[in-house]
Enzyme design. Sequence first.
Site, short mmCIF file in Angstrom:
data_model
loop_
_atom_site.label_atom_id
_atom_site.label_comp_id
_atom_site.label_asym_id
_atom_site.label_seq_id
_atom_site.Cartn_x
_atom_site.Cartn_y
_atom_site.Cartn_z
N LYS A 73 0.83 -1.20 0.00
CA LYS A 73 0.00 0.00 0.00
C LYS A 73 0.87 1.26 0.00
O LYS A 73 0.65 2.18 -0.80
CB LYS A 73 -0.93 0.01 1.20
CG LYS A 73 -1.73 1.28 1.35
CD LYS A 73 -2.53 1.26 2.65
CE LYS A 73 -3.09 2.62 2.98
NZ LYS A 73 -3.79 2.66 4.28
N ASP A 108 -7.22 1.78 1.01
CA ASP A 108 -7.31 2.11 2.43
C ASP A 108 -8.73 1.79 2.89
O ASP A 108 -9.50 1.14 2.18
CB ASP A 108 -6.93 3.58 2.67
CG ASP A 108 -8.03 4.54 2.23
OD1 ASP A 108 -8.92 4.14 1.45
OD2 ASP A 108 -8.00 5.70 2.68
#
Length: 226
Positions: free
Chosen positions: A136, A155
Site C-alpha cells: 500500500k 485504504d
Amino acid sequence: MPTPLPNRPPAPSDPDERKAQARRVLRRLSADHGDAVCALHYDTPVQLLVATILSAQCTDERVNLVTAKLFADCPTAADLAALPIARLEKYVQSTGFFRNKAKNIKSCCTELVEKHGGEVPRDLDTLVKLAGVGRKTANVVLGTAFGIASGVVVDTHVGRISRRTGLTTEVDPVKVEKDLIELLPKSRWVDFSHQMIYHGRRVCDARRPDCENCSMRKFCPRVGVS
C-alpha cells in the site's frame, strides 16, 4: 462467490456488469471529485514515503502537523537517517505506535542513503524491501510522487466504498486490490484511490453514509440496505 457480510450487498456476478458498474462509479468520481489529491503534505518523494509510513493508524491531519516540524528540521533521507532515534521518536510520538514508526523511518532512510543515493527507488519490488514499506505504501509513493500506476491503493475508504458500490465482496485489502485491478483501466488506478478517499470523507461515511445526496444513489446497491 462468498456470502456477503451484513450491509455488504453482493457484487454483480456477471463480469460485464461489474465492469459496467465500475465505469459508472468512475464517471461519478471524476465528476464529483476531480479535485482529489493526496492529503499528505510533502515536497519530495522521500518526504511522501515518510509521511505515508506515519499515516498507518493515524489521521492525515495529525501526520501533517507532525511532518511540518519534522521536515523543516530534517528534509532529506540523510538528515532523517542521522537523527538519533530518541529525537525521532519525540517528533513522531503523537502519530501512535511511534517507536516502531521511528525505527522503520530511520532504517528506511539509512538504506535509501546507503543503497539508493538518498532517493526513493521507482519500482515496487525494491520499495517493499525497505523497512516499514508494504504494498500500500509503495503504491501511494509510486502513484503520487512519480505517476507510476503500480497498483490501486486500498485504504479503509476505498475498501468500504468498493464493497458498497458492488465492485468487490472482499474484505482483505490485497484481494480488494486484485478485484479493482481487473475492473479499472490502469490509467485510472492512481486517481481512483484519491477520488474514493474524497468520496468517503465527503459523502460515504463509514457510519452515516449520505445516500440521499450521493450522485451514485441510482446505481449503488448499498442504497436501501439497513
